[in-house]
Design a protein around this motif. Sequence first.
Motif, PDB file in Angstrom:
ATOM      1  N   VAL A 138      -3.781  -1.782 -14.351  1.00 44.15           N
ATOM      2  CA  VAL A 138      -3.864  -0.859 -13.224  1.00 44.15           C
ATOM      3  C   VAL A 138      -5.298  -0.731 -12.725  1.00 44.15           C
ATOM      4  CG1 VAL A 138      -3.575   1.557 -12.530  1.00 44.15           C
ATOM      5  CG2 VAL A 138      -1.801   0.442 -13.893  1.00 44.15           C
ATOM      6  N   GLU A 139      -6.234  -0.567 -13.634  1.00 49.48           N
ATOM      7  CA  GLU A 139      -7.637  -0.413 -13.229  1.00 49.48           C
ATOM      8  C   GLU A 139      -8.161  -1.674 -12.542  1.00 49.48           C
ATOM      9  OE1 GLU A 139     -10.334   0.969 -16.146  1.00 49.48           O
ATOM     10  OE2 GLU A 139      -9.403   2.952 -16.323  1.00 49.48           O
ATOM     11  N   ASP A 140      -7.696  -2.824 -12.972  1.00 49.79           N
ATOM     12  CA  ASP A 140      -8.117  -4.072 -12.344  1.00 49.79           C
ATOM     13  C   ASP A 140      -7.646  -4.128 -10.894  1.00 49.79           C
ATOM     14  OD1 ASP A 140      -9.285  -6.753 -12.407  1.00 49.79           O
ATOM     15  OD2 ASP A 140      -7.232  -7.473 -12.271  1.00 49.79           O
ATOM     16  N   ILE A 141      -6.437  -3.650 -10.645  1.00 53.22           N
ATOM     17  CA  ILE A 141      -5.908  -3.638  -9.280  1.00 53.22           C
ATOM     18  C   ILE A 141      -6.617  -2.581  -8.436  1.00 53.22           C
ATOM     19  CG2 ILE A 141      -3.844  -3.343  -7.849  1.00 53.22           C
ATOM     20  CD1 ILE A 141      -4.007  -5.916  -9.594  1.00 53.22           C
ATOM     21  N   PHE A 142      -6.948  -1.435  -9.050  1.00 52.32           N
ATOM     22  CA  PHE A 142      -7.728  -0.431  -8.320  1.00 52.32           C
ATOM     23  C   PHE A 142      -9.041  -1.038  -7.824  1.00 52.32           C
ATOM     24  CE2 PHE A 142      -5.826   3.375 -10.841  1.00 52.32           C
ATOM     25  CZ  PHE A 142      -4.739   3.398  -9.996  1.00 52.32           C
ATOM     26  N   TYR A 143      -9.638  -1.880  -8.653  1.00 52.70           N
ATOM     27  CA  TYR A 143     -10.927  -2.488  -8.314  1.00 52.70           C
ATOM     28  C   TYR A 143     -10.777  -3.619  -7.295  1.00 52.70           C
ATOM     29  CZ  TYR A 143     -15.272  -5.134  -8.860  1.00 52.70           C
ATOM     30  OH  TYR A 143     -16.437  -5.821  -8.617  1.00 52.70           O
ATOM     31  N   ARG A 144      -9.805  -4.494  -7.517  1.00 53.10           N
ATOM     32  CA  ARG A 144      -9.674  -5.687  -6.685  1.00 53.10           C
ATOM     33  C   ARG A 144      -8.884  -5.451  -5.393  1.00 53.10           C
ATOM     34  NH1 ARG A 144     -11.355 -10.054  -9.558  1.00 53.10           N
ATOM     35  NH2 ARG A 144     -11.568  -9.775 -11.822  1.00 53.10           N
ATOM     36  N   GLU A 145      -7.979  -4.517  -5.430  1.00 58.26           N
ATOM     37  CA  GLU A 145      -7.159  -4.239  -4.241  1.00 58.26           C
ATOM     38  C   GLU A 145      -6.954  -2.733  -4.093  1.00 58.26           C
ATOM     39  OE1 GLU A 145      -2.754  -5.335  -2.436  1.00 58.26           O
ATOM     40  OE2 GLU A 145      -3.563  -6.564  -4.060  1.00 58.26           O
ATOM     41  N   PRO A 146      -7.996  -2.003  -3.680  1.00 53.01           N
ATOM     42  CA  PRO A 146      -7.926  -0.539  -3.588  1.00 53.01           C
ATOM     43  C   PRO A 146      -6.785  -0.041  -2.710  1.00 53.01           C
ATOM     44  CG  PRO A 146     -10.183  -1.317  -3.302  1.00 53.01           C
ATOM     45  CD  PRO A 146      -9.308  -2.531  -3.269  1.00 53.01           C
ATOM     46  N   SER A 147      -6.384  -0.828  -1.728  1.00 44.79           N
ATOM     47  CA  SER A 147      -5.332  -0.395  -0.805  1.00 44.79           C
ATOM     48  C   SER A 147      -3.962  -0.316  -1.483  1.00 44.79           C
ATOM     49  CB  SER A 147      -5.250  -1.348   0.390  1.00 44.79           C
ATOM     50  OG  SER A 147      -4.917  -2.660  -0.033  1.00 44.79           O
ATOM     51  N   PHE A 148      -3.818  -0.945  -2.644  1.00 42.92           N
ATOM     52  CA  PHE A 148      -2.511  -0.934  -3.326  1.00 42.92           C
ATOM     53  C   PHE A 148      -2.139   0.478  -3.748  1.00 42.92           C
ATOM     54  CE2 PHE A 148       0.404  -1.742  -6.931  1.00 42.92           C
ATOM     55  CZ  PHE A 148       1.333  -2.526  -6.268  1.00 42.92           C
ATOM     56  N   TYR A 149      -3.126   1.258  -4.154  1.00 43.22           N
ATOM     57  CA  TYR A 149      -2.862   2.661  -4.525  1.00 43.22           C
ATOM     58  C   TYR A 149      -2.298   3.419  -3.334  1.00 43.22           C
ATOM     59  CZ  TYR A 149      -3.807   7.591  -5.472  1.00 43.22           C
ATOM     60  OH  TYR A 149      -3.684   8.942  -5.594  1.00 43.22           O
ATOM     61  N   SER A 150      -2.921   3.266  -2.177  1.00 39.29           N
ATOM     62  CA  SER A 150      -2.443   3.949  -0.967  1.00 39.29           C
ATOM     63  C   SER A 150      -1.051   3.475  -0.588  1.00 39.29           C
ATOM     64  CB  SER A 150      -3.409   3.704   0.195  1.00 39.29           C
ATOM     65  OG  SER A 150      -4.684   4.222  -0.099  1.00 39.29           O
ATOM     66  N   TRP A 151      -0.804   2.170  -0.761  1.00 36.83           N
ATOM     67  CA  TRP A 151       0.516   1.622  -0.431  1.00 36.83           C
ATOM     68  C   TRP A 151       1.606   2.262  -1.285  1.00 36.83           C
ATOM     69  CZ3 TRP A 151       3.950  -1.402  -3.410  1.00 36.83           C
ATOM     70  CH2 TRP A 151       5.028  -1.922  -2.696  1.00 36.83           C
ATOM     71  N   VAL A 152       1.348   2.428  -2.575  1.00 40.14           N
ATOM     72  CA  VAL A 152       2.327   3.065  -3.458  1.00 40.14           C
ATOM     73  C   VAL A 152       2.524   4.523  -3.069  1.00 40.14           C
ATOM     74  CG1 VAL A 152       2.814   3.799  -5.825  1.00 40.14           C
ATOM     75  CG2 VAL A 152       1.895   1.511  -5.394  1.00 40.14           C
ATOM     76  N   MET A 153       1.425   5.220  -2.801  1.00 43.50           N
ATOM     77  CA  MET A 153       1.515   6.646  -2.487  1.00 43.50           C
ATOM     78  C   MET A 153       2.265   6.896  -1.183  1.00 43.50           C
ATOM     79  SD  MET A 153       0.225   7.874  -5.134  1.00 43.50           S
ATOM     80  CE  MET A 153       0.258   9.604  -4.685  1.00 43.50           C
ATOM     81  N   GLN A 154       2.231   5.946  -0.261  1.00 40.53           N
ATOM     82  CA  GLN A 154       2.939   6.099   1.002  1.00 40.53           C
ATOM     83  C   GLN A 154       4.340   5.475   0.970  1.00 40.53           C
ATOM     84  OE1 GLN A 154       0.307   4.365   3.922  1.00 40.53           O
ATOM     85  NE2 GLN A 154      -1.383   5.738   3.384  1.00 40.53           N
ATOM     86  N   GLY A 155       4.651   4.774  -0.106  1.00 39.89           N
ATOM     87  CA  GLY A 155       5.922   4.077  -0.196  1.00 39.89           C
ATOM     88  C   GLY A 155       7.022   4.922  -0.810  1.00 39.89           C
ATOM     89  N   GLU A 156       8.199   4.323  -0.918  1.00 42.69           N
ATOM     90  CA  GLU A 156       9.360   5.025  -1.456  1.00 42.69           C
ATOM     91  C   GLU A 156       9.422   4.853  -2.969  1.00 42.69           C
ATOM     92  OE1 GLU A 156      12.959   4.044   0.615  1.00 42.69           O
ATOM     93  OE2 GLU A 156      12.479   5.473   2.200  1.00 42.69           O
ATOM     94  N   PHE A 157       8.480   5.507  -3.637  1.00 45.09           N
ATOM     95  CA  PHE A 157       8.449   5.531  -5.092  1.00 45.09           C
ATOM     96  C   PHE A 157       8.703   6.962  -5.561  1.00 45.09           C
ATOM     97  CE2 PHE A 157       5.996   1.808  -3.983  1.00 45.09           C
ATOM     98  CZ  PHE A 157       6.371   0.872  -4.952  1.00 45.09           C
ATOM     99  N   PRO A 158       9.302   7.142  -6.741  1.00 38.42           N
ATOM    100  CA  PRO A 158       9.559   8.484  -7.243  1.00 38.42           C
ATOM    101  C   PRO A 158       8.270   9.294  -7.372  1.00 38.42           C
ATOM    102  CG  PRO A 158      10.779   6.863  -8.522  1.00 38.42           C
ATOM    103  CD  PRO A 158       9.839   6.094  -7.631  1.00 38.42           C
ATOM    104  N   LYS A 159       8.380  10.586  -7.193  1.00 40.16           N
ATOM    105  CA  LYS A 159       7.224  11.475  -7.291  1.00 40.16           C
ATOM    106  C   LYS A 159       6.554  11.354  -8.654  1.00 40.16           C
ATOM    107  CE  LYS A 159       5.803  16.323  -6.856  1.00 40.16           C
ATOM    108  NZ  LYS A 159       5.138  16.411  -8.179  1.00 40.16           N
ATOM    109  N   ASN A 160       7.341  11.219  -9.708  1.00 39.97           N
ATOM    110  CA  ASN A 160       6.767  11.110 -11.044  1.00 39.97           C
ATOM    111  C   ASN A 160       5.893   9.870 -11.173  1.00 39.97           C
ATOM    112  OD1 ASN A 160       7.651   9.719 -14.031  1.00 39.97           O
ATOM    113  ND2 ASN A 160       6.660  11.720 -14.080  1.00 39.97           N
ATOM    114  N   THR A 161       6.325   8.749 -10.587  1.00 42.47           N
ATOM    115  CA  THR A 161       5.528   7.525 -10.614  1.00 42.47           C
ATOM    116  C   THR A 161       4.217   7.729  -9.859  1.00 42.47           C
ATOM    117  OG1 THR A 161       7.500   6.128 -10.755  1.00 42.47           O
ATOM    118  CG2 THR A 161       5.476   5.079  -9.957  1.00 42.47           C
TER     119      THR A 161
END
Length: 263
Positions: A221-244
Amino acid sequence: MSKNNITLERPLVFFDLETTGTNILRDRIVEISIIKLFPDGTHEEKTRRLNPEMHIPEEATAIHHISDEDVASEPTFRMVAKSLYEFLDNCDIAGYNSNKFDVPVLIEEFARVGMNFDVNNRKFIDVQNIFYKMEQRTLTAAYKFYCGKDLTKAHSASADTMATMEVLMAQIERYDELGQDVASLSEFSSGGRNLDLAARIVLNDKDVPVFNFGKHKGRAVEDIFYREPSFYSWVMQGEFPKNTKDVLTQLYYAYQQKRKMRK
């Protein structure tokens, strides 16, 4: 009611939901059934139908036999949220496929009415995961296998809840390796080393959080935060459960704190 052979330090709630469908984010609860088992062996049962404030699709009605007309005069989730939250307070949770469906749906329902159903200090026992690890069957087959009974009212929240509790008690009696305490049962039934209920984020063999889905499956996870910071925003705006999203946010803030300390 089945024999109680589980060791409890606080109440354990068995629950089952009937819903408008299988989409965790969009579908709603039409019936909830709960058995609250207390450390002294006594129990309390509650079953409540709810108006989901949306049409119940015919394919869902065909499964649980609850129609729009059946719930037209029932309360909405918002109307029962406070009393339900209090009833579940300081309880561990058990169910059948509950970690991946029922609990996430409940979290979303509470979130819609501005309430946070905290999962951090609870233990979760998923009877389906125990069954799949041991025998690989459905709830109906599990009930027949462990309890020697036919589940004649499958997909009734009340019947499914009672069956789930009876199956767990029978599993504890059958498998010595399960143990009788909630912590052991929760760990065994977790279905993996997941950090969120849906197992979208798990620990690898080095105890490093990794993604368990999509193009970054198996990546830290930390590697993706570093290499592709936009992935975090994509998950937060996507249809993922609140707990995730909550778990990923905790990891994201921890990552940001590490970066600040390194500077």
